[in-house]
Enzyme design. Structure first.
Site, PDB file in Angstrom:
ATOM      1  N   TYR A 131       5.854 -36.902 -32.276  1.00 47.03           N
ATOM      2  CA  TYR A 131       5.779 -37.994 -31.307  1.00 47.03           C
ATOM      3  C   TYR A 131       6.410 -39.192 -31.985  1.00 47.03           C
ATOM      4  O   TYR A 131       5.940 -39.623 -33.044  1.00 47.03           O
ATOM      5  CB  TYR A 131       4.323 -38.346 -30.994  1.00 47.03           C
ATOM      6  N   PRO A 141      -0.058 -39.883 -24.659  1.00 52.92           N
ATOM      7  CA  PRO A 141      -0.495 -38.538 -25.048  1.00 52.92           C
ATOM      8  C   PRO A 141      -0.894 -38.414 -26.520  1.00 52.92           C
ATOM      9  O   PRO A 141      -1.357 -37.361 -26.922  1.00 52.92           O
ATOM     10  CB  PRO A 141       0.723 -37.658 -24.772  1.00 52.92           C
ATOM     11  N   ASP A 150      -0.636 -30.131 -25.690  1.00 55.56           N
ATOM     12  CA  ASP A 150      -0.887 -29.015 -26.602  1.00 55.56           C
ATOM     13  C   ASP A 150      -2.213 -29.133 -27.358  1.00 55.56           C
ATOM     14  O   ASP A 150      -2.674 -28.165 -27.937  1.00 55.56           O
ATOM     15  CB  ASP A 150       0.256 -28.853 -27.602  1.00 55.56           C
ATOM     16  N   ARG A 172       2.238 -26.868 -35.068  1.00 56.26           N
ATOM     17  CA  ARG A 172       1.843 -26.015 -33.942  1.00 56.26           C
ATOM     18  C   ARG A 172       2.014 -24.541 -34.251  1.00 56.26           C
ATOM     19  O   ARG A 172       2.395 -24.161 -35.344  1.00 56.26           O
ATOM     20  CB  ARG A 172       2.671 -26.400 -32.719  1.00 56.26           C
TER      21      ARG A 172
HETATM   22  P1  FAD Z   1      -0.409 -32.262 -14.314  1.00 58.98           P
HETATM   23  O1  FAD Z   1      -0.422 -31.428 -15.534  1.00 58.98           O
HETATM   24  O2  FAD Z   1       0.628 -33.302 -14.178  1.00 58.98           O
HETATM   25  O3  FAD Z   1      -0.335 -31.266 -13.097  1.00 58.98           O
HETATM   26  C1  FAD Z   1      -0.081 -31.703 -11.787  1.00 58.98           C
HETATM   27  C2  FAD Z   1       0.435 -30.541 -10.984  1.00 58.98           C
HETATM   28  O4  FAD Z   1       0.515 -30.945  -9.631  1.00 58.98           O
HETATM   29  C3  FAD Z   1       1.832 -30.110 -11.393  1.00 58.98           C
HETATM   30  O5  FAD Z   1       1.866 -28.712 -11.570  1.00 58.98           O
HETATM   31  C4  FAD Z   1       2.709 -30.579 -10.243  1.00 58.98           C
HETATM   32  O6  FAD Z   1       3.795 -29.704 -10.020  1.00 58.98           O
HETATM   33  C5  FAD Z   1       1.743 -30.541  -9.091  1.00 58.98           C
HETATM   34  N1  FAD Z   1       2.068 -31.507  -8.034  1.00 58.98           N
HETATM   35  C6  FAD Z   1       2.408 -32.793  -8.175  1.00 58.98           C
HETATM   36  N2  FAD Z   1       2.592 -33.363  -6.973  1.00 58.98           N
HETATM   37  C7  FAD Z   1       2.358 -32.406  -6.069  1.00 58.98           C
HETATM   38  C8  FAD Z   1       2.389 -32.383  -4.658  1.00 58.98           C
HETATM   39  N3  FAD Z   1       2.693 -33.466  -3.950  1.00 58.98           N
HETATM   40  N4  FAD Z   1       2.107 -31.231  -4.035  1.00 58.98           N
HETATM   41  C9  FAD Z   1       1.798 -30.103  -4.733  1.00 58.98           C
HETATM   42  N5  FAD Z   1       1.753 -30.075  -6.078  1.00 58.98           N
HETATM   43  C10 FAD Z   1       2.033 -31.211  -6.721  1.00 58.98           C
HETATM   44  N6  FAD Z   1      -2.508 -34.071 -23.072  1.00 58.98           N
HETATM   45  C11 FAD Z   1      -3.337 -33.603 -24.031  1.00 58.98           C
HETATM   46  O7  FAD Z   1      -4.522 -33.403 -23.790  1.00 58.98           O
HETATM   47  N7  FAD Z   1      -2.888 -33.337 -25.267  1.00 58.98           N
HETATM   48  C12 FAD Z   1      -1.589 -33.528 -25.601  1.00 58.98           C
HETATM   49  O8  FAD Z   1      -1.218 -33.280 -26.721  1.00 58.98           O
HETATM   50  C13 FAD Z   1      -0.701 -34.011 -24.613  1.00 58.98           C
HETATM   51  N8  FAD Z   1       0.598 -34.147 -24.880  1.00 58.98           N
HETATM   52  C14 FAD Z   1       1.454 -34.493 -23.857  1.00 58.98           C
HETATM   53  C15 FAD Z   1       2.781 -34.570 -24.130  1.00 58.98           C
HETATM   54  C16 FAD Z   1       3.646 -34.917 -23.136  1.00 58.98           C
HETATM   55  C17 FAD Z   1       5.071 -35.020 -23.479  1.00 58.98           C
HETATM   56  C18 FAD Z   1       3.223 -35.178 -21.829  1.00 58.98           C
HETATM   57  C19 FAD Z   1       4.185 -35.522 -20.715  1.00 58.98           C
HETATM   58  C20 FAD Z   1       1.891 -35.097 -21.550  1.00 58.98           C
HETATM   59  C21 FAD Z   1       0.988 -34.764 -22.557  1.00 58.98           C
HETATM   60  N9  FAD Z   1      -0.338 -34.695 -22.351  1.00 58.98           N
HETATM   61  C22 FAD Z   1      -1.197 -34.280 -23.319  1.00 58.98           C
HETATM   62  C23 FAD Z   1      -0.859 -35.039 -21.053  1.00 58.98           C
HETATM   63  C24 FAD Z   1      -1.082 -33.836 -20.203  1.00 58.98           C
HETATM   64  O9  FAD Z   1       0.073 -33.070 -20.034  1.00 58.98           O
HETATM   65  C25 FAD Z   1      -1.575 -34.304 -18.870  1.00 58.98           C
HETATM   66  O10 FAD Z   1      -2.536 -35.319 -19.043  1.00 58.98           O
HETATM   67  C26 FAD Z   1      -2.198 -33.148 -18.158  1.00 58.98           C
HETATM   68  O11 FAD Z   1      -1.233 -32.175 -17.889  1.00 58.98           O
HETATM   69  C27 FAD Z   1      -2.807 -33.626 -16.859  1.00 58.98           C
HETATM   70  O12 FAD Z   1      -3.221 -32.539 -16.127  1.00 58.98           O
HETATM   71  P2  FAD Z   1      -3.261 -32.620 -14.552  1.00 58.98           P
HETATM   72  O13 FAD Z   1      -3.629 -31.268 -14.106  1.00 58.98           O
HETATM   73  O14 FAD Z   1      -4.093 -33.763 -14.136  1.00 58.98           O
HETATM   74  O15 FAD Z   1      -1.790 -33.015 -14.084  1.00 58.98           O
END
Ligand code: FAD
Length: 670
Positions: A281, A356, A50, A273
Site C-alpha cells: 500500500y 483499506p 485480503d 500474502r
Molecule cells: P463490495 O465488496 O464493494 O461489494 C459490492 C457488490 O455489489 C459488488 O459485487 C458489486 O458488483 C455489487 N453492486 C454494486 N452496485 C450494484 C447494483 N446497483 N446492483 C447490483 N449489484 C451491485 N478490506 C479489508 O477488510 N481488508 C483489506 O485488506 C482491504 N483491502 C482493500 C484493498 C483495496 C484496493 C480495496 C479497493 C478495498 C479493500 N478493502 C479491504 C475494502 C473491501 O474490499 C471492502 O470494504 C469490502 O469489499 C466491502 O464489502 P461490501 O460487500 O460491502 O462491498
C-alpha cells in the site's frame, strides 16, 4: 422488453461482495426463501480486500469453513516498524505481535477476497438452493410504508433487469494485469449508465416483491440513493496505490507486515500474502491533489512501483509478476441511516467507507450482515419479534463511527511525514504512531466490539436505541429500572462481558473426553444458547441447584416450551449447554436432568451438550472457569445470542429474569 413472471421472496440481497454473501449465508442457515443479485457477471478473482481479523475467522468457524481459510491463507505474526534514522536512512525500530497473544484462537491472516467469496459460495451450495444471480441489476425500488409492521406483508417491490454479457463485465484499465479500478474510489460508478442502456435493449425484466431487502451494493450504493440516505464525513486528499506482486528485493522484512515511513517520500505498508505474493500500500505523493477527485488515468502500476522504490531506498525492489493493482482516494464517511422501516437495510461499504490500510473494510462489512442476518431470519420464521431489527442500526452504526474515527487518526499518522525532532510540530511523532498502531491491533481484531444495552443485551448503560424503544439509564447490577429493563449480573463472570462475543477456552466433552474449544459448539444456526456453568456437581447442594434449574426449564409453561413449536425438538430455538467443574470421572451424564441431554426416539440421548473443565489426555487443561472468571463452586448462567454475543448473565435461580429476557424477544408458539 420481455417481462418475466412476478415473484415473491423473503429476502432480496443486492450485491454479492463480502457483506451480501454473509447475509446470504445466514439466509441459507435460517432456511429463508432468499435471492442475491449482483450487476457484475463474475465474482472477484484476485486483489481487493485480503485481511481477515480474528473475529471474522471465528465467524467463519461458526459456519464451518474457517479451516479452509486457515489452511490457504498467509498467517501474520509480527509487525515491523521502519523509520528514518538521524541521517534519513530507514531502519527497523520496533517489532510487535500482529495479534495480541491470547485474545482469540485465531490470529489475523491474509487471503484475497476472491477465495473468501469462493468459500461463501460453496457453503451456500451445501446448505441451500440460494445462488448468486449475476448480471442482474435493480432499476426501480418502491416500499409501501403502510405495510411495514405487517409480519406477513411483502411491502418492497423491486424491478430487476437482466444484463447482457458485455454490460456485466467490468472494464479493465490495463490489458495484461487485472485491476481493481472499476471498484476503487477513483472509478466512476457505472450503475446509472447500465440503467440508461437498458432502454430499448434486448433482455428481460422482472418484478420481485420482498419482505426484506439488504443493500450490500458497495460504496456507490444504488439502494442507498433510492432511499435518499446520506453519507456523512469527508473525502481526504491522500491517494494510495496498491500493488500485489511477487517482489524481488533485498529488503530484509519483506515476509513481515511492515509500516515504513520515509523522510520525505511518503509511507508504505507491506503485507506478505499467500503464494509468495506481497501487497504494497503506497502513498502516491506525486499525484495527490488537494481536495479534488484525482485523475486515475495518470496512475499506472509503474508509478506505484517507483513510489515504493523511493520510500524503500536504499533497498532494491522490483518484480516480474504483478497479480493485481489499484488506486484509491480515501473517503471517511458513515451513512446517516442504516435502515428504512426496518424493512430495507444497508450494510458494508454502502454505509461506511474508509481507508483499506487498517484491513477493516471486508471484516466490518461482513460483520454488519453477520449482525443482521439472523435477526431477519428469526423474524421471517415467526420466532422473534420485529422490534429486534432496530438493534441493527443501534449496534452497527456505532461500530462504523468508531471505525471512521480510528481510521481518521491512523491515516493521518500513516500518511504524514515523520517528525525530525520534538520541535517539528508539522511532522508525525513515531512513538504516537506506534501507540495508535498497537491500539489498532485490538480494534482490528474485531474483538473490541461491545454492543450497548438493548433488548438483546441486558446490561447497564445508556444506549441510544433500546430496540424496543424503552428508556435505559445506568442501573445497579442485577436490578431493573422503572420501565422494566433487565440488567444481568456481570460480576458472576468477570471475563464474559455482556455485549461482547462469548470467549472460547478448552473444555472436554463429558461423554467421550474429547477436548473442544467451547466456541466450536456455538454454531451459527440461528439458535440462542443458555450456557450453564454448573459449578461443582460433586457438591450435593450444588447438584440440587442444577437439577432444580433443569426442572424449571422443563416445565410445560417455561419460556423454552412457550417459544418452541410443540412439533419441533426442544432445542430448536434455545439450546442448553452445560460446563461443570467437578472431576469428569466423578460425574455421570445421565444423572443430570434430561433437559441437559435431551432424548430422541430415533437417535437416543444427546451426548454433545455437557462439558467439563478438566485435564485432557493430550491437550492440557483449558482452565475454563478461571479464564471465564466464574466461581468454580456456584457457577452461573449465561445467555448467548445466535451471533455469540453475550445477552445476559445471572444465577441459577434467576429463571424469572431469563423468562423476561426471552419474552421481550421471542414470540410464543403455542
Ligand atoms: P463490495 O465488496 O464493494 O461489494 C459490492 C457488490 O455489489 C459488488 O459485487 C458489486 O458488483 C455489487 N453492486 C454494486 N452496485 C450494484 C447494483 N446497483 N446492483 C447490483 N449489484 C451491485 N478490506 C479489508 O477488510 N481488508 C483489506 O485488506 C482491504 N483491502 C482493500 C484493498 C483495496 C484496493 C480495496 C479497493 C478495498 C479493500 N478493502 C479491504 C475494502 C473491501 O474490499 C471492502 O470494504 C469490502 O469489499 C466491502 O464489502 P461490501 O460487500 O460491502 O462491498
Amino acid at each position: 422488453m420481455v417481462q418475466l413472471q412476478n415473484s415473491e421472496c423473503d429476502l432480496l440481497i443486492v450485491g454479492a461482495g463480502p457483506a451480501g454473501l454473509m447475509a446470504a449465508t445466514w439466509a441459507a442457515r435460517c432456511g429463508l426463501n432468499a435471492r442475491i443479485i449482483d450487476k457484475r457477471g463474475t465474482k472477484v478473482f484476485n486483489g481487493q480486500a485480503d485481511g481477515l481479523s480474528s473475529r471474522s475467522l471465528e465467524i467463519f468457524d461458526s459456519f464451518g469453513f474457517a479451516d479452509r481459510v486457515w489452511k490457504e491463507s498467509n498467517h501474520l505474526l509480527e509487525i515491523c516498524l521502519w523509520n528514518p534514522d538521524g541521517s534519513g536512512i530507514i531502519r527497523r525500530t520496533d517489532r510487535i505481535p500482529d495479534t495480541i497473544p491470547g485474545i482469540s484462537r485465531f490470529q489475523q491472516v491474509v487471503l484475497h477476497q476472491g477465495r473468501i467469496e469462493r468459500f461463501f459460495l460453496d457453503s451456500l451450495e451445501e446448505y441451500s438452493d440460494i445462488e448468486v444471480e449475476r448480471g442482474v441489476l435493480p432499476v426501480e425500488l418502491d416500499i409501501d410504508h403502510s405495510k411495514s409492521e405487517d409480519y406477513d406483508a411483502y411491502p418492497i417491490t423491486v424491478k430487476l433487469r437482466h444484463l447482457g454479457d458485455d454490460e456485466a463485465t467490468p472494464f479493465q484499465h490495463s490489458t495484461n494485469v487485472s485491476d481493481g479500478l472499476f471498484r476503487s474510489s477513483l472509478a466512476k460508478d457505472d450503475t446509472d449508465d447500465l440503467i440508461r442502456k437498458s432502454k430499448g435493449k434486448q433482455g428481460t425484466t422482472e418484478i420481485v416483491r420482498a419482505k426484506y431487502m439488504i443493500g450490500c451494493d458497495g460504496a456507490h450504493s444504488w439502494t442507498r440513493r433510492q432511499l435518499g440516505f446520506q453519507m456523512e464525513g469527508e473525502q481526504t486528499d491522500f491517494i494510495w496505490g496498491v500493488l500485489d506482486i511477487i517482489p524481488i528485493t533485498n529488503f530484509p522484512d519483506i515476509r513481515m507486515r511492515c509500516a515504513i515511513h520515509s523522510v520525505e517520500s511518503g509511507s508504505v505498508m507491506v503485507i506478505p500474502r499467500e503464494n509468495k505474493l506481497v501487497r504494497l500500500y503506497i502513498q502516491l505523493t506525486e499525484v495527490s491533489s488537494t481536495g479534488q477527485q484525482a485523475d486515475r488515468s495518470t496512475i499506472t502500476p509503474d508509478i506505484v512501483l517507483k513510489a515504493a522504490q523511493k520510500i524503500m531506498s536504499p533497498y532494491k525492489l522490483s518484480y516480474d509478476y504483478c497479480d493485481w493493482w489499484t488506486a484509491y482516494q480515501i473517503g471517511q464517511r458513515v451513512g446517516n441511516k442504516f435502515s428504512c422501516d426496518e424493512r430495507i437495510f444497508l450494510a458494508g461499504d454502502a454505509v461506511h467507507t474508509h481507508s483499506p490500510k487498517a484491513g477493516q473494510g471486508m471484516n466490518v462489512s461482513m460483520q454488519d450482515t453477520y449482525n443482521l442476518g439472523w435477526k431477519i431470519g428469526l423474524v421471517v420464521n415467526g420466532i422473534a419479534k420485529r422490534s429486534i431489527l432496530k438493534t441493527y442500526q443501534s449496534e452497527r452504526r456505532r461500530i462504523a463511527q468508531d471505525l471512521i474515527a480510528f481510521d481518521h487518526r491512523f491515516s493521518r499518522l500513516f500518511s504524514g511525514r515523520p517528525a525530525k525532532d520534538a520541535a517539528d510540530e508539522a511532522g508525525i511523532s513515531m512513538s504516537e504512531f506506534k501507540d495508535v498502531f498497537e491500539e489498532g491491533i485490538m480494534f482490528g481484531s474485531g474483538l473490541a466490539v461491545d454492543y450497548g444495552a438493548s433488548m438483546l443485551v441486558a446490561k447497564a448503560g445508556d444506549s441510544a436505541d433500546q430496540g424496543d424503544g424503552a428508556d435505559v439509564r445506568p442501573l445497579l447490577n442485577g436490578h431493573t429500572n422503572g420501565v422494566g429493563n433487565l440488567v444481568g449480573k456481570q460480576d458472576l463472570a468477570s471475563n464474559i462481558k455482556m455485549g461482547k462475543r462469548f470467549p472460547s477456552f478448552q473444555v472436554l466433552n463429558q461423554a467421550d473426553a474429547r477436548p473442544w474449544h467451547f466456541a466450536q459448539y456455538l454454531k451459527s444456526d440461528g439458535r440462542f444458547r443458555i450456557i450453564i456453568f454448573a459449578g461443582n456437581l460433586k457438591d450435593t447442594q450444588q447438584f440440587k441447584r442444577v437439577q432444580t434449574f433443569g426442572e424449571n426449564l422443563a416445565k410445560p409453561d417455561s419460556f423454552i416450551n412457550r417459544c418452541t413449536r410443540p412439533t419441533k425438538p426442544i432445542d430448536s430455538v434455545i439450546e442448553i449447554l452445560v460446563i461443570h467443574s467437578a472431576p469428569r470421572w466423578e460425574v455421570e451424564l445421565l444423572d443430570l436432568h434430561e433437559i441437559f441431554h435431551p432424548f430422541d426416539k430415533k437417535t437416543g440421548w444427546d451426548y454433545n451438550k455437557v462439558f467439563v473443565d478438566d485435564l485432557s489426555y493430550h491437550e492440557g487443561h483449558g482452565e475454563a472457569y478461571k479464564n471465564y472468571g466464574v466461581d468454580e463452586e456456584r457457577g452461573c448462567v449465561v445467555i448467548a445470542r445466535p451471533d455469540q454475543y453475550v445477552g445476559w448473565i445471572g444465577e441459577l435461580e434467576d429463571v424469572g429474569d431469563m423468562d423476561r429476557y426471552f419474552s421481550r424477544i421471542l414470540i410464543p408458539q403455542a
